[in-house]
Design a protein around this motif. Structure first.
Motif, short mmCIF file in Angstrom:
data_model
loop_
_atom_site.label_atom_id
_atom_site.label_comp_id
_atom_site.label_asym_id
_atom_site.label_seq_id
_atom_site.Cartn_x
_atom_site.Cartn_y
_atom_site.Cartn_z
N LEU A 1 -4.84 14.30 -5.21
CA LEU A 1 -3.92 15.26 -5.82
C LEU A 1 -4.03 15.18 -7.35
O LEU A 1 -4.13 16.19 -8.05
N GLY A 2 -4.01 13.95 -7.84
CA GLY A 2 -4.15 13.75 -9.28
C GLY A 2 -5.48 14.28 -9.78
O GLY A 2 -5.56 14.96 -10.81
N ALA B 1 4.72 14.01 -13.90
CA ALA B 1 4.03 14.45 -15.12
C ALA B 1 3.90 15.96 -15.14
O ALA B 1 4.08 16.61 -16.16
N GLY C 1 -4.62 10.76 -0.49
CA GLY C 1 -3.89 11.94 -0.97
C GLY C 1 -3.45 11.89 -2.43
O GLY C 1 -3.80 12.78 -3.22
N PRO C 2 -2.71 10.84 -2.82
CA PRO C 2 -2.21 10.83 -4.21
C PRO C 2 -3.34 10.89 -5.23
O PRO C 2 -3.25 11.63 -6.21
N GLY C 3 -4.38 10.12 -4.96
CA GLY C 3 -5.50 10.12 -5.90
C GLY C 3 -6.17 11.47 -5.96
O GLY C 3 -6.49 11.99 -7.04
N ALA D 1 1.04 4.08 -2.76
CA ALA D 1 0.76 5.46 -2.40
C ALA D 1 1.88 6.36 -2.88
O ALA D 1 1.66 7.45 -3.42
N ILE E 1 -5.34 18.10 -9.78
CA ILE E 1 -4.45 18.68 -10.80
C ILE E 1 -4.98 18.45 -12.21
O ILE E 1 -4.94 19.35 -13.05
N PHE E 2 -5.47 17.26 -12.45
CA PHE E 2 -5.81 16.93 -13.83
C PHE E 2 -7.30 17.07 -14.16
O PHE E 2 -7.66 17.02 -15.32
N GLY F 1 1.78 6.62 -6.58
CA GLY F 1 0.64 7.47 -6.94
C GLY F 1 0.95 8.94 -6.81
O GLY F 1 0.49 9.76 -7.60
N ALA F 2 1.73 9.26 -5.78
CA ALA F 2 2.08 10.67 -5.58
C ALA F 2 3.14 11.11 -6.58
O ALA F 2 3.13 12.24 -7.06
N PRO G 1 1.93 11.80 -10.75
CA PRO G 1 1.38 13.11 -11.14
C PRO G 1 2.40 14.24 -11.05
O PRO G 1 2.43 15.13 -11.88
N LEU G 2 3.24 14.18 -10.00
CA LEU G 2 4.22 15.24 -9.84
C LEU G 2 5.25 15.21 -10.96
O LEU G 2 5.65 16.25 -11.50
N PRO H 1 -3.12 9.40 3.88
CA PRO H 1 -1.96 9.00 3.05
C PRO H 1 -2.38 8.19 1.84
O PRO H 1 -1.69 8.19 0.83
N TYR H 2 -3.49 7.47 1.97
CA TYR H 2 -3.93 6.64 0.85
C TYR H 2 -4.79 7.43 -0.13
O TYR H 2 -4.78 7.18 -1.32
N ARG I 1 0.83 -1.21 0.00
CA ARG I 1 0.00 0.00 0.00
C ARG I 1 0.86 1.26 0.00
O ARG I 1 0.60 2.22 -0.70
#
Lengths: 418, 282
Positions: free
Chosen positions: B9-10, A28, B5-7, A18, B13-14, A21-22, A25-26, B2-3, A14
């Motif tokens: 954020l994407g 890109a 966040g990335p999604g 994660a 942004i997009f 995943g972070a 995008p950064l 934390p899980y 996980r």
């Protein structure tokens, strides 16, 4: 491994996902602002159209000629195809690493107004006499009273033809006087069965527009569109009629018809095709001594050229305009322009170099191009010209199939774009 | 967090940021190069009452979306049912065959279709062999739209065949077996057993196909350039031209927003109506 070794905690699946995943995008996002080119010096990078090997060879001829004067001279070429160039140039020149040099046609200088820096002061500082360049082309490159590009050619649309096919059909070769009636008679005589007398492409500035121009018409008058100028309408209707009524040409394909038409001439499948002298070398390579050049037919039979031409400009946001201008001047000296005219067949924008261009070409071909160039006018357009061309390419197929008249098509475009 | 966040954020942004920025741009006269100028709702006003190509491209988009979606789903459903009955290696072979166009570039397909559908292209040559004079596929408004739909179907149907095939494969075999024992033939079994149980998958395919159809761009761009006239001009092609050829990013953004709202509304209507025909009972 002994007992005292500190073991790093392993990444859970996980946590790894994660993190990825972070990061993606950064990364890109970082890529969005990054360079799209190889990091060449902008002041020695030229953004131009490179549709094919013929284009690349032409630009390389400028570089090679400049290198003869200064072996240290460098110029990096970058750019899309001709059709894409007008769509992409504005976004490319907006980027942080945009090239400082770009190419424009006289017909597009108005449209690229914001991209092109005025050159008058730079030329004066460098002691360059802009008066040595073709007056019509300098006129075409002038926007809001300032010169935006240095022309390297001044090329009238001409009628390329296959001498062997004319001779085989016992026809007199067209020359410095060519009426529309003669042209039609020749096209009919050269048409038999599935073999057509001429090829037509569906673009706006081709046979029909050239004939309309030769008859005294103009698609732009005093800076405004005048597509419904009767002479322009008649010229385009004549080109439609060649397909629908006289059946001496095949209807061009709905999309991107130019390469097929050019190929038809080069293969000897058709006897005639209207194009610019920038294609001279390609046609000469294919047809050799059979390549003929005649004036554009007109009602009176007299020559009047629709002069197209291009030049090199500097980006209005160039970081070092002087350095960029030095690069432009290196590829627009009389010697370089003459050398390229000699090697590639482009009609030079400097009169003193015409002899270089004429060298090795048949006298009658030279005479035809010269006659059109000396009695011609530049195609100066409007900022909306791209829209005009785009609309015409959509509607032309109706004209070449006899579904609508030139008057209807041009009237509709004129009304929509104004 | 934390899980998430990335999604998020994407997504921000997009999706969110471009949407908001696009809305802002749509109230400006925004050139590709140079300074933008605030014009308020003028872009929307021009779209609705000034741009002659807007209503035509909207009508074309609707015609394309309706016909493409209807034929796509009908044929894909028929073929996936046929493949289910066929079974074995042949079914696998045909599934791959139908899916290949989905993964080939649309521009390449369009170029091939352009050559095939030219006035003297291979299609008309083949028709001539059997004594039929083929139409000008790309140069007559009705036939141009027909060609556009046919090419899009050829390219897009494989996706729905796979999805619907998966849906059919998910139907409990004992239910199908029971219908056979009860004497239901293939047609009756399809309409009385398979179709009702497949409605969630069909609903998913309908939503995705309609959304895809409204975004149609590459086909008219490469096959007909929107012609003849504006006969195959679509909203996204019109949007692209305004933004990147005619230097009107503001107007293109306004068109994008209208398209966005239109698709959102149609999707909302579809969702609101699903209880009438979609059954999630297994």
């Amino acid at each position: 491994m002994n007992a005292s070794t500190t073991r790093m905690p392993s990444l859970s699946r996980r946590s790894l996902l994660a993190g990825v995943g972070a990061a993606v995008p950064l990364a890109a996002l970082a890529g969005c602002g990054g360079s799209s080119s190889s990091g060449s010096d902008p002041s020695t990078t030229l953004y131009t159209w490179i549709s094919n090997e013929n284009d690349r060879a032409q630009w390389q001829a400028f570089v090679d000629a400049a290198k003869e004067v200064d072996p240290e001279f460098e110029l990096t070429l970058e750019g899309p195809s001709f059709e894409d160039y007008w769509t992409k140039v504005k976004t490319r020149m907006s980027s942080n690493d945009a090239p400082s040099l770009l190419t424009t046609q006289a017909a597009r200088a108005q449209e690229l107004d914001a991209l092109l820096a005025p050159l008058d002061d730079l030329a004066e500082s460098a002691g360059i006499d802009l008066g040595q360049y073709n007056e019509a082309m300098i006129g075409g490159m002038t926007v809001d009273g300032t010169v935006r590009a240095i022309p390297y050619d001044a090329e009238p649309m001409v009628l390329f033809y296959n001498k062997a096919l004319f001779t085989d059909a016992d026809l007199e070769l067209p020359g410095l006087s060519y009426t529309m009636d003669q042209f039609l008679d020749n096209a009919s005589a050269l048409t038999s069965g599935d073999a057509y007398g001429l090829a037509i492409s569906a673009g706006l500035v081709h046979l029909g527009m050239s004939i309309g121009f030769a008859n005294g018409g103009s698609p732009v008058t005093d800076g405004a569109l005048s597509l419904t100028d009767p002479k322009i309408v008649e010229g385009l209707q004549f080109s439609f009629d060649l397909v629908t009524e006289h059946e001496v040409a095949e209807a061009p394909a709905a999309v991107d018809s130019e390469p097929a038409a050019q190929q038809a001439l080069m293969n000897g499948d058709v006897a005639m095709y209207v194009d610019g002298p920038w294609m001279y070398q390609a046609y000469a390579d294919a047809l050799g001594e059979d390549l003929g050049v005649a004036i554009i037919p007109s009602e009176s039979g007299e020559a009047r050229g629709l002069i197209q031409g291009s030049g090199f400009g500097i980006a209005s946001n160039a970081k070092d305009p002087e350095a960029a201008f030095a690069s432009v001047m290196a590829i627009t000296t009389p010697e370089v322009i003459g050398s390229v005219a000699n090697a590639r067949g482009t009609f030079p924008s400097i009169a003193s170099e015409e002899q270089q261009w004429a060298e090795g070409k048949a006298e009658d071909n030279v005479a035809a191009v010269t006659a059109l160039a000396e009695n011609g006018a530049p195609l100066i357009t409007t900022p909306t010209w791209n829209e005009v061309g785009s609309q015409f390419s959509q509607f032309a197929t109706d004209g070449f199939r006899g579904n609508r008249s030139a008057e209807e098509i041009l009237g509709e475009i004129q009304a929509a774009i104004g | 967090m934390p899980y998430l966040g990335p999604g998020m954020l994407g997504f921000a942004i997009f999706i969110v940021v471009p949407l908001v920025v696009s809305l802002v741009i749509s109230v400006f006269d925004w050139p590709l190069f140079g300074a933008p100028e605030f014009v308020g709702l003028r872009n929307y006003q021009y779209m609705l009452d000034g741009d002659p190509a807007f209503w035509v491209s909207l009508r074309n988009t609707l015609i394309f979306a309706v016909l493409y979606t209807a034929v796509n789903l009908a044929v894909a459903l028929g073929l996936s049912y046929w493949l289910m009955n066929l079974g074995g290696r042949w079914a696998a072979f045909f599934r791959v065959l139908f899916f290949i166009p989905v993964v080939t570039p649309m521009i390449g397909n369009a170029l091939i279709f352009r050559l095939m559908l030219n006035d003297d292209g291979i299609v008309n040559q083949a028709l001539a062999v059997i004594g039929i004079e083929g139409p000008q596929w790309l140069n007559v408004p009705g036939w141009a739209m027909f060609s556009l739909i046919m090419m899009s179907l050829w390219q897009g149907m494989g996706y729905n065949i796979i999805v619907l095939g998966a849906g059919i494969a998910g139907i409990n075999p004992s239910v199908l077996e029971a219908s056979r024992i009860d004497g239901a033939g293939p047609v009756s079994r399809f309409f009385r057993v398979v179709f009702p149980m497949l409605t969630p998958t069909i609903f998913f395919c309908t939503i995705m196909t309609v959304i895809g159809a409204f975004k149609v761009f590459a086909q008219p761009y490469a096959l007909t350039e929107g012609g003849p006239g504006n006969a195959t001009n679509t909203l996204v092609l019109h949007l692209y031209r305004n933004g990147f050829s005619f230097d009107r990013l503001g107007y293109a953004s306004a068109l994008a927003w209208v398209l966005f709202v239109l698709v959102m509304l149609i999707t909302a209507v579809q969702f609101s109506q699903q209880k009438r025909w979609v059954t999630y009972d297994s």
